[in-house]
Design a protein around this motif. Structure first.
Motif, PDB file in Angstrom:
ATOM      1  N   PHE A  95      -1.472  -6.546   3.784  1.00 53.34           N
ATOM      2  CA  PHE A  95      -0.783  -6.003   2.620  1.00 53.34           C
ATOM      3  C   PHE A  95      -1.065  -4.512   2.473  1.00 53.34           C
ATOM      4  N   GLY A  96      -2.312  -4.106   2.730  1.00 54.07           N
ATOM      5  CA  GLY A  96      -2.651  -2.695   2.661  1.00 54.07           C
ATOM      6  C   GLY A  96      -1.903  -1.875   3.693  1.00 54.07           C
ATOM      7  N   ILE A  97      -1.737  -2.428   4.884  1.00 50.32           N
ATOM      8  CA  ILE A  97      -1.002  -1.713   5.941  1.00 50.32           C
ATOM      9  C   ILE A  97       0.469  -1.565   5.563  1.00 50.32           C
ATOM     10  N   THR A  98       1.052  -2.593   4.937  1.00 53.99           N
ATOM     11  CA  THR A  98       2.448  -2.457   4.480  1.00 53.99           C
ATOM     12  C   THR A  98       2.559  -1.390   3.396  1.00 53.99           C
ATOM     13  N   ASP A  99       1.507  -1.223   2.585  1.00 51.81           N
ATOM     14  CA  ASP A  99       1.520  -0.138   1.602  1.00 51.81           C
ATOM     15  C   ASP A  99       1.530   1.216   2.290  1.00 51.81           C
ATOM     16  N   TYR A 100       0.817   1.324   3.392  1.00 54.36           N
ATOM     17  CA  TYR A 100       0.813   2.569   4.168  1.00 54.36           C
ATOM     18  C   TYR A 100       2.221   2.920   4.635  1.00 54.36           C
ATOM     19  N   PHE A 101       3.000   1.896   4.959  1.00 48.77           N
ATOM     20  CA  PHE A 101       4.391   2.112   5.377  1.00 48.77           C
ATOM     21  C   PHE A 101       5.366   2.149   4.191  1.00 48.77           C
ATOM     22  N   ASN A 102       4.832   2.218   2.977  1.00 47.68           N
ATOM     23  CA  ASN A 102       5.639   2.311   1.763  1.00 47.68           C
ATOM     24  C   ASN A 102       6.602   1.142   1.585  1.00 47.68           C
ATOM     25  N   LEU A 103       6.187  -0.056   2.002  1.00 45.49           N
ATOM     26  CA  LEU A 103       7.076  -1.216   1.916  1.00 45.49           C
ATOM     27  C   LEU A 103       6.987  -1.911   0.556  1.00 45.49           C
ATOM     28  N   ASP A 104       5.799  -1.962  -0.022  1.00 44.18           N
ATOM     29  CA  ASP A 104       5.586  -2.584  -1.325  1.00 44.18           C
ATOM     30  C   ASP A 104       6.256  -3.954  -1.400  1.00 44.18           C
ATOM     31  N   ILE A 105       5.919  -4.816  -0.468  1.00 49.22           N
ATOM     32  CA  ILE A 105       6.618  -6.099  -0.336  1.00 49.22           C
ATOM     33  C   ILE A 105       6.377  -7.039  -1.513  1.00 49.22           C
ATOM     34  N   LEU A 106       5.281  -6.867  -2.245  1.00 50.26           N
ATOM     35  CA  LEU A 106       5.000  -7.728  -3.397  1.00 50.26           C
ATOM     36  C   LEU A 106       5.289  -7.023  -4.723  1.00 50.26           C
ATOM     37  N   HIS A 107       5.888  -5.822  -4.634  1.00 51.24           N
ATOM     38  CA  HIS A 107       6.334  -5.080  -5.824  1.00 51.24           C
ATOM     39  C   HIS A 107       5.184  -4.690  -6.748  1.00 51.24           C
ATOM     40  N   PHE A 108       4.026  -4.400  -6.181  1.00 48.63           N
ATOM     41  CA  PHE A 108       2.884  -3.973  -6.978  1.00 48.63           C
ATOM     42  C   PHE A 108       3.109  -2.598  -7.604  1.00 48.63           C
ATOM     43  N   LYS A 109       3.918  -1.764  -6.951  1.00 48.56           N
ATOM     44  CA  LYS A 109       4.032  -0.364  -7.375  1.00 48.56           C
ATOM     45  C   LYS A 109       5.339  -0.048  -8.091  1.00 48.56           C
ATOM     46  N   GLU A 110       6.072  -1.083  -8.455  1.00 46.36           N
ATOM     47  CA  GLU A 110       7.383  -0.850  -9.052  1.00 46.36           C
ATOM     48  C   GLU A 110       7.316  -0.047 -10.347  1.00 46.36           C
ATOM     49  N   ASN A 111       6.337  -0.317 -11.178  1.00 51.33           N
ATOM     50  CA  ASN A 111       6.306   0.296 -12.505  1.00 51.33           C
ATOM     51  C   ASN A 111       5.151   1.263 -12.712  1.00 51.33           C
ATOM     52  N   ILE A 112       4.536   1.717 -11.636  1.00 45.97           N
ATOM     53  CA  ILE A 112       3.454   2.686 -11.806  1.00 45.97           C
ATOM     54  C   ILE A 112       3.981   4.090 -11.554  1.00 45.97           C
ATOM     55  N   ASP A 113       3.241   5.071 -11.991  1.00 45.53           N
ATOM     56  CA  ASP A 113       3.616   6.472 -11.822  1.00 45.53           C
ATOM     57  C   ASP A 113       3.678   6.799 -10.329  1.00 45.53           C
ATOM     58  N   PRO A 114       4.807   7.335  -9.844  1.00 44.40           N
ATOM     59  CA  PRO A 114       4.913   7.669  -8.408  1.00 44.40           C
ATOM     60  C   PRO A 114       3.779   8.562  -7.908  1.00 44.40           C
ATOM     61  N   LYS A 115       3.175   9.354  -8.813  1.00 43.57           N
ATOM     62  CA  LYS A 115       2.077  10.217  -8.400  1.00 43.57           C
ATOM     63  C   LYS A 115       0.838   9.405  -8.008  1.00 43.57           C
ATOM     64  N   GLN A 116       0.807   8.130  -8.413  1.00 46.36           N
ATOM     65  CA  GLN A 116      -0.348   7.287  -8.141  1.00 46.36           C
ATOM     66  C   GLN A 116      -0.115   6.322  -6.980  1.00 46.36           C
ATOM     67  N   TYR A 117       1.046   6.426  -6.328  1.00 46.14           N
ATOM     68  CA  TYR A 117       1.332   5.526  -5.210  1.00 46.14           C
ATOM     69  C   TYR A 117       0.230   5.565  -4.159  1.00 46.14           C
ATOM     70  N   ASN A 118      -0.277   6.761  -3.890  1.00 41.85           N
ATOM     71  CA  ASN A 118      -1.228   6.934  -2.785  1.00 41.85           C
ATOM     72  C   ASN A 118      -2.636   6.449  -3.107  1.00 41.85           C
ATOM     73  N   ILE A 119      -2.944   6.213  -4.368  1.00 46.55           N
ATOM     74  CA  ILE A 119      -4.328   5.877  -4.705  1.00 46.55           C
ATOM     75  C   ILE A 119      -4.523   4.390  -4.990  1.00 46.55           C
ATOM     76  N   PHE A 120      -3.475   3.585  -4.874  1.00 47.30           N
ATOM     77  CA  PHE A 120      -3.593   2.143  -5.049  1.00 47.30           C
ATOM     78  C   PHE A 120      -3.099   1.432  -3.802  1.00 47.30           C
ATOM     79  N   MET A 121      -3.887   0.470  -3.313  1.00 43.87           N
ATOM     80  CA  MET A 121      -3.508  -0.229  -2.089  1.00 43.87           C
ATOM     81  C   MET A 121      -3.934  -1.683  -2.120  1.00 43.87           C
ATOM     82  N   SER A 122      -3.122  -2.505  -1.478  1.00 48.59           N
ATOM     83  CA  SER A 122      -3.398  -3.915  -1.250  1.00 48.59           C
ATOM     84  C   SER A 122      -3.695  -4.634  -2.571  1.00 48.59           C
TER      85      SER A 122
END
Length: 558
Positions: A187-214
């Protein structure tokens, strides 16, 4: 007291017991069942558990852990009460008396090990720290920090004694941990590829995309968890003789490398340094171990190069990785190192098939040579830190100066936070200098004493020392920190002395070692830390089983 027969059940690797009442056997079965459920919950379910994505990830995992642990403790206590009642009614309490005799002045030294005593001291000091704190409620619950108050520390202690004393060690516990870890890494590797397959990052601030994983939340917490994965998978890969399982552990190891590199936290490299520096002491005892160490090194640097290629060819589709990673990939000789390592691996395999004779013993020389290299490396690092910081020659180290010069900006303001911690500690009263400000009250202290300074300078509030050992020093005091370090070190010594021939126990040791290395610059959170404590308990349980097996074998031999 249980009476041991002079026979031995070789199929179960356990002594055959006679004259043991059914209530004791049934009680042990119940406790074993509870422990198995607990370990599956903590090692498999807990790492991938979430409730409202990243918005309550800390609270959700904390709640999962304390409910699971309280359930275990409650189940064991109730089982013990039922056994006590039956013993009192049917046997006049003779088995209870025999159990309590283990804690008499005469027997206590054989009942409690050094790690046990260290933990008791640690918890006792934490209790006193809470009692003497100006913030008793907050110290107990840790609600103004990261939930690492006295309550959580007591849960660590309670589960520690139950697991380490009652668990029958089984290798599949760590295998279950690795299965869950593969999911975390994937799941963390898919975050590296910006896939967000489980939609964890849908509603967070785009500036914080890089600091949350898996499933772990912040990348630093993700790193702390992955350090455990690398410690376990590397040792099991190094020791496994069955091809199928060896391939499985290698897959776990490579996924761990890929995940920890793409996790973007420089904290990872402390764990990696500890791993690569310590593995030879375990692996350089045979030619096969040396070969697999070379495979591990070659695989790591190969993964680094693969990630670099992905970054260059898919820069608009992946997260940007900075820090130490860039320093490594910019080293011009990296490709030659990778090629040289794989050639060395190929030479080992060729030697095995060309020279068709039994391998000669490797002896102690490789470990001794590595010991010299290890000590030399420590001296060099200490000299560089002295030269860069005390002698004031940091500029001579070029790009490395960002890492060897420890000023206020070092490590994303960690240098400043550490100075702030020590400044506040110096202003403590005598009682607080001894027992600290109270578990997990670092944020309360800094807000009270340094709010204007922190917000005007960095526009942030620092509620953790970002150094697990400094955090304990300030919040629980120097004696609390000493007890904690004694617990970790004595546990490691016990694993080496009593179970050096059991790879799964040594895997637990290396997991704790890697975690301990990154903890120098990281936060203690009830996301990755409970897993570390659980793996530590499992390793110590393996020592107990191994020691009992040896004692029984010696008795049979007589």
């Amino acid at each position: 007291m249980e009476i041991m027969h002079d026979n031995y059940d070789h199929t179960s690797s356990q002594p055959i017991l006679e004259e043991t009442p059914d209530f004791i056997r049934n009680g042990k079965r119940i406790i074993s069942f509870l422990l198995a459920l607990y370990l599956v919950a903590i090692l498999f379910v807990f790492p991938i558990y979430y409730r409202n994505f990243y918005f309550d990830i800390l609270g959700a995992k904390y709640q999962f852990y304390y409910i699971s642990t309280l359930t275990l403790i409650g189940g064991v206590v109730l089982t013990g009460i039922f056994m006590l009642i039956i013993d009192l009614v049917q046997y006049e309490g003779k088995f209870t008396t025999g159990f309590l005799q283990k804690f008499s002045t005469k027997n206590i030294r054989t009942t409690l090990s050094v790690p046990d005593v260290s933990l008791i001291c640690f918890l006792a000091i934490a209790v006193l720290s809470t009692v003497f704190s100006d913030y008793i409620y907050e110290s107990f619950w840790g609600n103004e920090g990261r939930y690492t108050g006295l309550f959580l520390l007591l849960l660590y202690g309670g589960s520690f004694f139950i697991v380490s004393k009652f668990l029958h060690f089984r290798s599949w516990y760590l295998d279950v941990f690795l299965v869950s870890s593969v999911l975390v890494c994937a799941f963390g590797i898919t975050d590296y590829f910006n896939l967000d397959i489980l939609h964890f990052k849908e509603n967070i601030d785009p500036k914080q995309y890089n600091i949350f994983m898996s499933f772990m939340g912040n990348i630093n917490t993700y790193t702390a968890y992955l350090s455990l994965v690398l410690g376990v998978s590397s040792v099991l890969f190094a020791a496994e003789k069955k091809n199928g399982k060896c391939v499985w552990y290698y897959i776990c190891l490579v996924m761990g490398f890929f995940a920890i590199i793409t996790g973007q936290s420089d904290n990872a490299y402390l764990a990696l340094l500890a791993l690569f520096a310590s593995l030879p002491f375990y692996m350089f005892r045979s030619w096969g171990g040396i070969k697999r160490y070379l495979i591990i090194l070659a695989s790591f640097f190969s993964v680094v190069q693969v990630v670099d290629i992905i970054n260059q060819t898919m820069s608009d589709q992946v997260l940007e990785i900075q820090g130490i990673f860039n320093f490594i990939v910019n080293f011009q000789g990296l490709a030659y190192i990778v090629i040289g390592l794989w050639i060395a691996v190929a030479a080992f395999y060729a030697r095995k098939y060309i020279i068709k004779r039994q391998e000669t013993p490797v002896g102690k020389m490789p470990c001794r040579i590595w010991g010299i290299v290890f000590l030399t490396g420590i001296v060099i690092v200490l000299w560089i830190l002295f030269d860069a910081n005390i002698a004031g020659n940091g500029e001579r180290y070029g790009a490395l100066s960002n890492y060897v010069v420890i000023d206020d900006e070092w490590g994303t303001h960690r240098g400043y936070i550490w100075k702030l911690a020590m400044r506040n500690y110096k202003e403590f009263s005598t009682v607080h200098k001894i027992f600290g400000s109270g578990p997990d009250t670092f944020g309360i202290i800094t807000v009270k004493n340094n709010y204007n300074e922190m917000t005007s300078r960095y526009h942030e509030i620092f509620d953790s020392a970002h150094n697990e050992y400094l955090q304990y020093f300030v919040t629980i005091g120097p004696f609390g920190l000493l007890a904690y370090l004694t617990l970790l070190i004595s546990s490691g010594v016990r694993m080496i002395r009593r179970a050096a021939d059991k790879p799964y126990v040594i895997a637990a040791l290396f997991a704790v070692l890697c975690y301990g290395a990154q903890a120098i610059v990281n936060i203690n959170l009830p996301i990755a830390t409970p897993v570390m404590w659980t793996i530590l308990m499992i390793g110590l349980a393996g020592c107990r089983n191994q020691n009992r097996f040896r004692e029984n074998t010696e008795k049979l031999g007589k």
